[in-house]
Design a protein around this motif. Structure first.
Motif, PDB file in Angstrom:
ATOM      1  N   ILE A   1     -49.050  15.854 116.387  1.00 22.18           N
ATOM      2  CA  ILE A   1     -48.435  17.049 116.962  1.00 22.18           C
ATOM      3  C   ILE A   1     -49.515  18.066 117.329  1.00 22.18           C
ATOM      4  O   ILE A   1     -50.469  18.267 116.594  1.00 22.18           O
ATOM      5  N   SER A   2     -49.339  18.678 118.477  1.00 26.08           N
ATOM      6  CA  SER A   2     -50.339  19.619 118.974  1.00 26.08           C
ATOM      7  C   SER A   2     -50.125  21.000 118.352  1.00 26.08           C
ATOM      8  O   SER A   2     -49.022  21.327 117.888  1.00 26.08           O
ATOM      9  N   PRO A   3     -51.161  21.843 118.371  1.00 27.90           N
ATOM     10  CA  PRO A   3     -51.006  23.216 117.877  1.00 27.90           C
ATOM     11  C   PRO A   3     -49.948  23.985 118.666  1.00 27.90           C
ATOM     12  O   PRO A   3     -49.228  24.803 118.086  1.00 27.90           O
ATOM     13  N   GLU A   4     -49.825  23.706 119.962  1.00 27.28           N
ATOM     14  CA  GLU A   4     -48.816  24.379 120.778  1.00 27.28           C
ATOM     15  C   GLU A   4     -47.411  24.025 120.307  1.00 27.28           C
ATOM     16  O   GLU A   4     -46.523  24.867 120.252  1.00 27.28           O
ATOM     17  N   GLU A   5     -47.207  22.719 119.994  1.00 26.19           N
ATOM     18  CA  GLU A   5     -45.901  22.280 119.508  1.00 26.19           C
ATOM     19  C   GLU A   5     -45.571  22.940 118.171  1.00 26.19           C
ATOM     20  O   GLU A   5     -44.446  23.401 117.959  1.00 26.19           O
ATOM     21  N   LEU A   6     -46.548  22.978 117.266  1.00 26.12           N
ATOM     22  CA  LEU A   6     -46.320  23.618 115.964  1.00 26.12           C
ATOM     23  C   LEU A   6     -45.953  25.081 116.125  1.00 26.12           C
ATOM     24  O   LEU A   6     -45.028  25.574 115.466  1.00 26.12           O
TER      25      LEU A   6
ATOM     26  N   ALA B   1     -44.645  26.535 118.810  1.00 28.24           N
ATOM     27  CA  ALA B   1     -43.338  26.624 119.449  1.00 28.24           C
ATOM     28  C   ALA B   1     -42.213  26.341 118.454  1.00 28.24           C
ATOM     29  O   ALA B   1     -41.177  27.026 118.459  1.00 28.24           O
ATOM     30  N   ILE B   2     -42.409  25.356 117.594  1.00 24.74           N
ATOM     31  CA  ILE B   2     -41.402  25.045 116.568  1.00 24.74           C
ATOM     32  C   ILE B   2     -41.238  26.232 115.623  1.00 24.74           C
ATOM     33  O   ILE B   2     -40.122  26.644 115.310  1.00 24.74           O
ATOM     34  N   ALA B   3     -42.356  26.795 115.177  1.00 22.25           N
ATOM     35  CA  ALA B   3     -42.299  27.942 114.261  1.00 22.25           C
ATOM     36  C   ALA B   3     -41.620  29.135 114.925  1.00 22.25           C
ATOM     37  O   ALA B   3     -40.774  29.797 114.310  1.00 22.25           O
ATOM     38  N   LEU B   4     -41.965  29.410 116.176  1.00 17.98           N
ATOM     39  CA  LEU B   4     -41.366  30.548 116.876  1.00 17.98           C
ATOM     40  C   LEU B   4     -39.889  30.313 117.184  1.00 17.98           C
ATOM     41  O   LEU B   4     -39.104  31.257 117.219  1.00 17.98           O
ATOM     42  N   GLY B   5     -39.497  29.068 117.408  1.00 16.52           N
ATOM     43  CA  GLY B   5     -38.090  28.755 117.622  1.00 16.52           C
ATOM     44  C   GLY B   5     -37.275  28.796 116.349  1.00 16.52           C
ATOM     45  O   GLY B   5     -36.087  29.101 116.362  1.00 16.52           O
TER      46      GLY B   5
ATOM     47  N   GLY C   1     -33.505  30.790 115.249  1.00 12.66           N
ATOM     48  CA  GLY C   1     -32.469  29.844 114.831  1.00 12.66           C
ATOM     49  C   GLY C   1     -31.942  30.172 113.445  1.00 12.66           C
ATOM     50  O   GLY C   1     -30.733  30.191 113.208  1.00 12.66           O
ATOM     51  N   ALA C   2     -32.859  30.442 112.518  1.00 12.84           N
ATOM     52  CA  ALA C   2     -32.454  30.784 111.147  1.00 12.84           C
ATOM     53  C   ALA C   2     -31.713  32.117 111.115  1.00 12.84           C
ATOM     54  O   ALA C   2     -30.709  32.259 110.401  1.00 12.84           O
ATOM     55  N   LEU C   3     -32.180  33.089 111.882  1.00  7.65           N
ATOM     56  CA  LEU C   3     -31.506  34.390 111.919  1.00  7.65           C
ATOM     57  C   LEU C   3     -30.121  34.286 112.545  1.00  7.65           C
ATOM     58  O   LEU C   3     -29.181  34.927 112.080  1.00  7.65           O
ATOM     59  N   THR C   4     -29.985  33.462 113.572  1.00  8.40           N
ATOM     60  CA  THR C   4     -28.671  33.247 114.181  1.00  8.40           C
ATOM     61  C   THR C   4     -27.716  32.646 113.165  1.00  8.40           C
ATOM     62  O   THR C   4     -26.576  33.097 113.017  1.00  8.40           O
ATOM     63  N   ARG C   5     -28.196  31.649 112.439  1.00  6.00           N
ATOM     64  CA  ARG C   5     -27.364  31.018 111.411  1.00  6.00           C
ATOM     65  C   ARG C   5     -26.922  32.050 110.366  1.00  6.00           C
ATOM     66  O   ARG C   5     -25.759  32.120 109.987  1.00  6.00           O
ATOM     67  N   TYR C   6     -27.857  32.863 109.917  1.00  3.05           N
ATOM     68  CA  TYR C   6     -27.566  33.877 108.893  1.00  3.05           C
ATOM     69  C   TYR C   6     -26.522  34.879 109.398  1.00  3.05           C
ATOM     70  O   TYR C   6     -25.542  35.163 108.710  1.00  3.05           O
ATOM     71  N   TYR C   7     -26.726  35.410 110.591  1.00  2.00           N
ATOM     72  CA  TYR C   7     -25.809  36.436 111.091  1.00  2.00           C
ATOM     73  C   TYR C   7     -24.435  35.878 111.433  1.00  2.00           C
ATOM     74  O   TYR C   7     -23.427  36.567 111.266  1.00  2.00           O
ATOM     75  N   VAL C   8     -24.353  34.633 111.882  1.00  2.00           N
ATOM     76  CA  VAL C   8     -23.045  34.013 112.096  1.00  2.00           C
ATOM     77  C   VAL C   8     -22.328  33.855 110.754  1.00  2.00           C
ATOM     78  O   VAL C   8     -21.130  34.107 110.647  1.00  2.00           O
TER      79      VAL C   8
ATOM     80  N   GLU D   1     -39.769  20.911 122.103  1.00  2.00           N
ATOM     81  CA  GLU D   1     -39.799  20.885 120.636  1.00  2.00           C
ATOM     82  C   GLU D   1     -39.425  22.254 120.056  1.00  2.00           C
ATOM     83  O   GLU D   1     -38.744  22.342 119.037  1.00  2.00           O
ATOM     84  N   GLY D   2     -39.878  23.321 120.698  1.00  2.00           N
ATOM     85  CA  GLY D   2     -39.540  24.664 120.222  1.00  2.00           C
ATOM     86  C   GLY D   2     -38.047  24.931 120.261  1.00  2.00           C
ATOM     87  O   GLY D   2     -37.489  25.537 119.348  1.00  2.00           O
ATOM     88  N   VAL D   3     -37.399  24.449 121.322  1.00  2.00           N
ATOM     89  CA  VAL D   3     -35.949  24.655 121.459  1.00  2.00           C
ATOM     90  C   VAL D   3     -35.175  23.726 120.533  1.00  2.00           C
ATOM     91  O   VAL D   3     -34.286  24.170 119.795  1.00  2.00           O
ATOM     92  N   THR D   4     -35.502  22.417 120.561  1.00  2.00           N
ATOM     93  CA  THR D   4     -34.696  21.454 119.809  1.00  2.00           C
ATOM     94  C   THR D   4     -35.047  21.430 118.324  1.00  2.00           C
ATOM     95  O   THR D   4     -34.176  21.632 117.478  1.00  2.00           O
ATOM     96  N   VAL D   5     -36.305  21.206 117.996  1.00  2.00           N
ATOM     97  CA  VAL D   5     -36.702  21.128 116.585  1.00  2.00           C
ATOM     98  C   VAL D   5     -36.733  22.518 115.954  1.00  2.00           C
ATOM     99  O   VAL D   5     -36.250  22.713 114.843  1.00  2.00           O
ATOM    100  N   GLY D   6     -37.295  23.486 116.674  1.00  2.00           N
ATOM    101  CA  GLY D   6     -37.437  24.828 116.120  1.00  2.00           C
ATOM    102  C   GLY D   6     -36.118  25.573 116.033  1.00  2.00           C
ATOM    103  O   GLY D   6     -35.576  25.784 114.951  1.00  2.00           O
ATOM    104  N   PHE D   7     -35.582  25.969 117.202  1.00  2.00           N
ATOM    105  CA  PHE D   7     -34.373  26.794 117.211  1.00  2.00           C
ATOM    106  C   PHE D   7     -33.154  26.039 116.692  1.00  2.00           C
ATOM    107  O   PHE D   7     -32.518  26.458 115.726  1.00  2.00           O
ATOM    108  N   LEU D   8     -32.818  24.914 117.352  1.00  2.00           N
ATOM    109  CA  LEU D   8     -31.607  24.190 116.956  1.00  2.00           C
ATOM    110  C   LEU D   8     -31.750  23.551 115.583  1.00  2.00           C
ATOM    111  O   LEU D   8     -30.784  23.465 114.833  1.00  2.00           O
TER     112      LEU D   8
END
Length: 135
Positions: free
Chosen positions: A2-7, A9-13, A17-24, A68-75
């Motif tokens: 995995i590239s540093p960019e992917e890591l 993007a996953i972290a930023l996503g 995602g976690a905050l959305t889950r919490y607030y819902v 990866e940021g959208v699917t692995v990170g956010f979702l």
């Protein structure tokens, strides 16, 4: 690898995602008196978005790090249910229906048994700590 960019993007996503889950969940608890509707909502929303976005992002040629940021990170942080359902769908479409069924039915059943085992073990720890405190 995995590239540093992917890591990144996953972290930023993952954060939104976690905050959305919490607030819902908070909204659901206030609105309905239970977190169950919040969990159901994010699981279904995440599964739908995973099914919609994963193929579209690949078809559109979106960079791997952003996908990866959208699917692995956010979702993925919104709900692992979305990843789970995509994996079941992939197994079915790849011609492995037995494994798809086993995975689909086994995951919640085994997950429930693991939660119950963990709860039981926590009670044993509590009893051990209480016995130690009494000496």
């Amino acid at each position: 690898m995995i590239s540093p960019e992917e890591l990144l993007a996953i972290a930023l996503g993952a954060v939104p995602g976690a905050l959305t889950r919490y607030y819902v969940a908070v909204w659901s608890d206030r609105r309905f008196g239970t977190l169950l509707f919040g969990t159901l909502s994010v699981n279904l929303m995440g599964a739908f978005l995973m099914g919609l976005l994963n193929p579209l992002l690949h078809r559109w040629g979106v960079s791997l790090w952003l996908t990866e940021g959208v699917t692995v990170g956010f979702l993925g942080s919104l709900t692992t249910f979305s990843t789970f359902t995509l994996e079941v769908s992939n197994l079915r479409r790849q011609g492995d229906p037995r494994l798809a069924w086993f995975y689909w039915l086994g995951t919640p059943l085994l997950g429930f048994l693991c939660v119950e085992a963990g709860i039981g073990l926590s009670h044993l720890f509590e009893m051990g700590l209480a016995a130690d405190a009494g000496q």
